[in-house]
Design a protein around this motif. Structure first.
Motif, short mmCIF file in Angstrom:
data_model
loop_
_atom_site.label_atom_id
_atom_site.label_comp_id
_atom_site.label_asym_id
_atom_site.label_seq_id
_atom_site.Cartn_x
_atom_site.Cartn_y
_atom_site.Cartn_z
N ARG A 1 0.80 -1.22 0.00
CA ARG A 1 0.00 0.00 0.00
C ARG A 1 0.84 1.28 0.00
N SER A 2 2.06 1.22 -0.44
CA SER A 2 2.88 2.43 -0.52
C SER A 2 4.00 2.22 -1.54
N VAL A 3 4.57 3.32 -2.00
CA VAL A 3 5.72 3.26 -2.90
C VAL A 3 6.79 4.20 -2.37
N ARG A 4 8.02 3.90 -2.69
CA ARG A 4 9.14 4.74 -2.26
C ARG A 4 10.13 4.83 -3.40
N LEU A 5 10.64 6.03 -3.66
CA LEU A 5 11.58 6.24 -4.75
C LEU A 5 12.90 5.52 -4.49
N THR A 6 13.45 4.95 -5.55
CA THR A 6 14.82 4.45 -5.48
C THR A 6 15.77 5.64 -5.65
N PRO A 7 17.05 5.48 -5.40
CA PRO A 7 17.99 6.59 -5.65
C PRO A 7 17.91 7.12 -7.08
N ASP A 8 17.78 6.20 -8.05
CA ASP A 8 17.64 6.66 -9.44
C ASP A 8 16.33 7.42 -9.63
N GLY A 9 15.27 6.94 -8.98
CA GLY A 9 13.98 7.62 -9.08
C GLY A 9 14.03 9.01 -8.48
N GLN A 10 14.72 9.16 -7.34
CA GLN A 10 14.84 10.47 -6.71
C GLN A 10 15.63 11.43 -7.58
N ALA A 11 16.70 10.93 -8.20
CA ALA A 11 17.51 11.77 -9.07
C ALA A 11 16.69 12.26 -10.27
N LEU A 12 15.89 11.36 -10.85
CA LEU A 12 15.06 11.74 -11.99
C LEU A 12 13.97 12.71 -11.56
N LEU A 13 13.37 12.48 -10.40
CA LEU A 13 12.32 13.37 -9.91
C LEU A 13 12.85 14.79 -9.72
N ASP A 14 14.05 14.92 -9.16
CA ASP A 14 14.63 16.25 -8.94
C ASP A 14 14.74 17.02 -10.25
N VAL A 15 15.20 16.33 -11.29
CA VAL A 15 15.35 16.98 -12.59
C VAL A 15 13.98 17.34 -13.18
N LEU A 16 13.06 16.40 -13.13
CA LEU A 16 11.76 16.62 -13.75
C LEU A 16 10.95 17.70 -13.03
N SER A 17 10.98 17.71 -11.69
CA SER A 17 10.20 18.71 -10.96
C SER A 17 10.68 20.12 -11.30
N ARG A 18 12.00 20.29 -11.34
CA ARG A 18 12.53 21.61 -11.71
C ARG A 18 12.13 21.96 -13.14
N SER A 19 12.18 20.99 -14.01
CA SER A 19 11.86 21.25 -15.42
C SER A 19 10.39 21.59 -15.61
N PHE A 20 9.50 20.80 -15.00
CA PHE A 20 8.07 21.08 -15.14
C PHE A 20 7.69 22.40 -14.48
#
Length: 301
Positions: free
Chosen positions: A58-77
């Motif tokens: 019932r939950s998900v957690r970012l992997t290190p690769d997922g966190q790195a991608l999220l940081d880039v995408l959030s800034r971009s969006f």
């Protein structure tokens, strides 16, 4: 990867799921099914050849690769959304959208909003009463007022302190006159106590009054501070409320403050994505609000 082959739908879906730490909340935000979110994320993981989330019960957690991608995408969006908003001028035309904590909106902003609009009659104000964290993207308010202990509570945005919150006890005069005498803080225990969310604030107040082991009796518990204040105004009991919210009611005799003792309860903050990029309407509101708080010593009254 060539830009024409970027999986934009999958990237947008992953960014929402990662930012919200939930496939369900991402589905709600994007107006798609949870299954569609899961499918898009799986396709992106297959494209990259690496997992982006750890799937738990019932939950998900970012992997290190997922966190790195999220940081880039959030800034971009965020940058794309800000650029589109600036070109589109979506908040032009004299319209200002403000997101405010429900209690602040009801007890402070609405009573004082005429002061702002008398100075700026050309601005139509839309007030969203909402305590959730917003991302300041399209279809959301441009500026927000939030309650918290410090500015670190809101990532990727800027925050300015508006006013410290001091909680004080208040009661209707007739209730205090007809009920047990209020000569000492312990006497409040004979009354029904009105709480916001839980009993912790009253426990703190009694501890500050030298009664750390006070046994709280009858109670009514409400989800918002404005509901606590309304209950006090209807004689339901003694409320512990933000001093600034009750100031007018105390001054006009609708409520009395039986004891001067107060306890700190965080602060209200003005929050925006970037104060330097606010619309003219939002800049005018920010200036008015900060001036109003400063003129009263930051107590918000």
């Amino acid at each position: 990867m060539k830009r024409g082959r970027l999986p934009l739908t999958a990237l947008r879906t992953f960014e929402a799921a990662g930012r919200l730490a939930s496939f369900t909340l991402a589905a709600d935000e994007l107006a798609v099914s949870q299954a569609a979110v899961s499918r898009q994320v799986k396709e992106l993981e297959a494209e990259l050849g690496k997992p982006l989330f750890e799937r738990r019960h019932r939950s998900v957690r970012l992997t290190p690769d997922g966190q790195a991608l999220l940081d880039v995408l959030s800034r971009s969006f965020d940058a794309m959304d800000a650029g589109l908003a600036e070109i589109r001028g979506r908040r032009g035309g004299g319209v200002l959208e403000i997101s405010a904590e429900p209690s602040f909106a009801a007890c402070w902003l609405v009573p004082h909003l005429d002061d702002f609009q008398s100075d700026h009659p050309e601005i139509d104000v839309v007030v969203q009463s909402d305590g959730r964290l917003i991302e300041f993207r399209r279809h959301e308010a441009e500026i927000a007022i939030r309650h918290g202990a410090d500015a670190s509570a809101w990532p990727r945005v800027q925050a300015e302190r508006l006013a410290e919150v001091e909680m004080v006890p208040v009661v209707m005069p007739c209730l205090a006159e007809d009920g047990p005498p209020l000569n000492a803080p312990a006497d409040l225990l004979a009354y029904t106590l009105l709480h916001e969310e839980n009993r912790s604030a009253w426990h703190r107040w009694f501890a500050a009054a030298g009664l750390p082991d006070a046994s709280l009796g009858r109670a009514q518990i409400f989800t918002e501070g404005n509901l606590v204040l309304q209950a006090a105004l209807r004689g339901h009991g003694v409320a512990l409320v933000d001093r600034s919210f009750a100031a007018d009611d105390i001054a006009e005799g609708r409520l009395v403050q039986p004891f001067a003792l107060s306890i700190p309860f965080g602060a209200y903050w003005l929050v925006a994505r970037d104060f330097k990029r606010l619309s003219p309407e939002a800049r005018a509101f920010r200036t008015w609000l900060l001036d109003r708080m400063a003129a009263k010593g930051g107590d918000g009254v």
